[in-house]
Design an enzyme around this catalytic site. Structure first.
Site, mmCIF file in Angstrom:
data_model
loop_
_atom_site.group_PDB
_atom_site.id
_atom_site.type_symbol
_atom_site.label_atom_id
_atom_site.label_comp_id
_atom_site.label_asym_id
_atom_site.label_seq_id
_atom_site.Cartn_x
_atom_site.Cartn_y
_atom_site.Cartn_z
ATOM 1 N N SER A 179 -55.358 -64.029 -15.625
ATOM 2 C CA SER A 179 -54.078 -63.335 -15.663
ATOM 3 C C SER A 179 -53.865 -62.388 -14.494
ATOM 4 C CB SER A 179 -53.929 -62.580 -16.982
ATOM 5 O OG SER A 179 -55.015 -61.708 -17.194
ATOM 6 N N HIS A 207 -51.138 -68.234 -19.535
ATOM 7 C CA HIS A 207 -50.360 -68.346 -18.293
ATOM 8 C C HIS A 207 -50.206 -69.780 -17.792
ATOM 9 C CE1 HIS A 207 -50.214 -64.001 -17.858
ATOM 10 N NE2 HIS A 207 -51.452 -64.010 -18.315
ATOM 11 N N LYS A 240 -44.535 -65.920 -22.932
ATOM 12 C CA LYS A 240 -44.550 -65.952 -21.463
ATOM 13 C C LYS A 240 -43.628 -67.091 -20.998
ATOM 14 C CE LYS A 240 -48.544 -63.106 -21.305
ATOM 15 N NZ LYS A 240 -49.950 -62.952 -21.593
HETATM 16 C C1 PLP Z 1 -50.641 -62.001 -22.488
HETATM 17 C C2 PLP Z 1 -51.993 -62.536 -22.786
HETATM 18 C C3 PLP Z 1 -52.517 -62.529 -24.071
HETATM 19 C C4 PLP Z 1 -51.818 -61.835 -25.210
HETATM 20 O O1 PLP Z 1 -50.728 -62.567 -25.646
HETATM 21 P P1 PLP Z 1 -49.580 -61.815 -26.452
HETATM 22 O O2 PLP Z 1 -48.835 -62.888 -27.128
HETATM 23 O O3 PLP Z 1 -48.781 -61.096 -25.419
HETATM 24 O O4 PLP Z 1 -50.257 -60.875 -27.405
HETATM 25 C C5 PLP Z 1 -53.724 -63.144 -24.296
HETATM 26 N N1 PLP Z 1 -54.421 -63.716 -23.288
HETATM 27 C C6 PLP Z 1 -53.961 -63.698 -22.017
HETATM 28 C C7 PLP Z 1 -54.759 -64.349 -20.949
HETATM 29 C C8 PLP Z 1 -52.745 -63.093 -21.724
HETATM 30 O O5 PLP Z 1 -52.299 -63.056 -20.482
#
Ligand code: PLP
Length: 389
Positions: A179, A207, A240
């Site tokens: 990330s 992602h 996302k």
């Molecule tokens: C954003 C993210 C999460 C958390 O997901 P949410 O739905 O925002 O709680 C978990 N793992 C990674 C790699 C992320 O980037």
């Protein structure tokens, strides 16, 4: 951790270290151009990689579902909160990523806590890439399993650590797309390793889902040589690229059944609103048909990469929409972010402890909602700042 009387002083320390966080207030919808704290900004600061968070079809779908089914689920999935829209979406998600079954979670953070907690205990071990997302670190700690962290993408070290571990149950946990760096884990090789050591492989594709693969099915589609196996557990978030909210875990039927019984963040929380499931179902269709959005993203990534030549800062090698410009020092990263903000461009500075000390960076996040002119405006600003303007 602070006692009540120490809280003020401890916060002052955070400020003195240049680590004070301040939340920006978004006044309109998410997008490439946003209204924040009363200003119109060009934003490279969201995970809305396909530009779907504010998509008219998704909004209409959510409105329709809200009109028919209301805004709240009103109960957990195991009581009366599990709606037909959730049920349908789980079937669609499993088919979309090519695995037998799927289970919705309220968020990716909760999915990670839920799965690791349901599969691991005191006598077990997690093997985690050092650059994994914080939610996977927390999930490992909460599971009470032994937590081994291997150097980023070092499969030789991982192989050795797995071989040396006496743990009963072993689980490899990895981000599929990291990330804060944007690089991609070799999932087929990791699954091979997992099978050789009789371990689980847990893949967090927050992602990659929607972005990677010809049809946006994510990191499993991207890892074309990977053959699914019951030891594979896939997790992706829906807030996302999918543009909505929530997360899901996919794997074997037996795994999903186990999670329904044992994943505490699944059992002990209210089901997410059915209207969100309706929006995600529609989002899946847009993702599948979104080849043009992904091609546009690829073109913007290439444009950014060639445009940073000559800058004093370097981009990490990444082919995903996460394009980190490494600056080094915390204060310098903040200064660069502020200089961009003075030009009405929003790019967040990411500092330790989110990234290792000495690697503070601007996390440039591209979206199919950006135009070439948007990327050019960012590049021009970076070159002006580098020249000391
Ligand atoms: C954003 C993210 C999460 C958390 O997901 P949410 O739905 O925002 O709680 C978990 N793992 C990674 C790699 C992320 O980037």
């Amino acid at each position: 951790m602070p006692a009540p009387a120490e809280l003020g002083a401890r916060l002052a320390e955070i400020e003195a270290q240049g680590l004070k966080r301040r939340r920006r207030v978004l006044e309109g919808g998410q997008g490439a151009h946003v209204r924040v704290d009363g200003r119109e900004l060009l934003s490279f600061a969201s995970n809305d990689y396909l530009g779907l968070a504010n998509n008219a079809e998704l909004v209409a779908e959510a409105q329709l579902a809200a009109g028919r089914f209301g805004v709240g689920a009103g109960a957990s999935h195991l009581l009366t909160g599990h709606h037909a829209l959730h049920e349908r979406l789980e079937v669609e998600l499993a088919a979309f990523v090519g695995l037998p079954a799927a289970l919705l979670f309220a968020s990716g953070y909760m999915a990670n806590l839920g799965v690791l907690g349901a599969l691991l205990g005191r006598h077990d071990a997690v093997f985690a890439d050092r650059l994994n997302h914080a939610s996977l670190v927390d999930a490992a700690l909460l599971s009470r399993a032994r937590h081994h962290r291997y150097p980023h993408l070092d499969l030789t070290a991982l192989d050795r650590m797995l071989g040396e571990s006496p743990a009963r149950v072993k689980l490899i946990a990895t981000d599929a797309v990291f990330s804060m760096d944007g690089d991609i884990a070799p999932l087929a090789e990791l699954l091979d390793l997992a099978q050789r050591h009789d371990a689980w492989l847990y893949v967090d594709d927050a992602h990659g889902f929607g972005v990677l693969g010809r049809e946006g099915r994510g990191s499993l589609e991207h890892a074309s040589s990977l053959t699914p196996h019951p030891s594979l557990i896939y997790m992706a978030t829906l807030g996302k690229a999918a543009g909505v909210f929530g997360a899901f875990v996919a794997g074997s039927e037996a795994l999903i059944d186990w999670l329904i019984h044992k994943a505490r963040p699944y059992v002990y929380t209210t089901a997410s609103p059915p209207m969100l499931a309706a929006a995600v179902s529609r989002s899946l269709r847009l993702i599948r048909a979104g080849e043009r959005r992904r091609e546009r993203l690829a073109a913007l990534i290439a444009r950014l990469k060639s445009g940073v030549a000559g800058l004093p800062w370097r981009l990490l090698p990444s082919d995903t929409p996460i394009q980190p410009l490494v600056v080094g020092g915390n204060a310098e990263a903040v200064r660069l972010s502020e200089a961009l903000l003075a030009r009405d461009i929003l790019v967040p500075a990411i500092r330790p402890p989110t990234v290792p000390a000495g690697t503070a960076r601007l996390r440039i996040s591209l979206s199919a909602a950006h135009t070439e002119a948007d990327v050019d405006r960012l590049l021009t600003a970076l070159h002006e700042i580098a020249c000391g303007d």
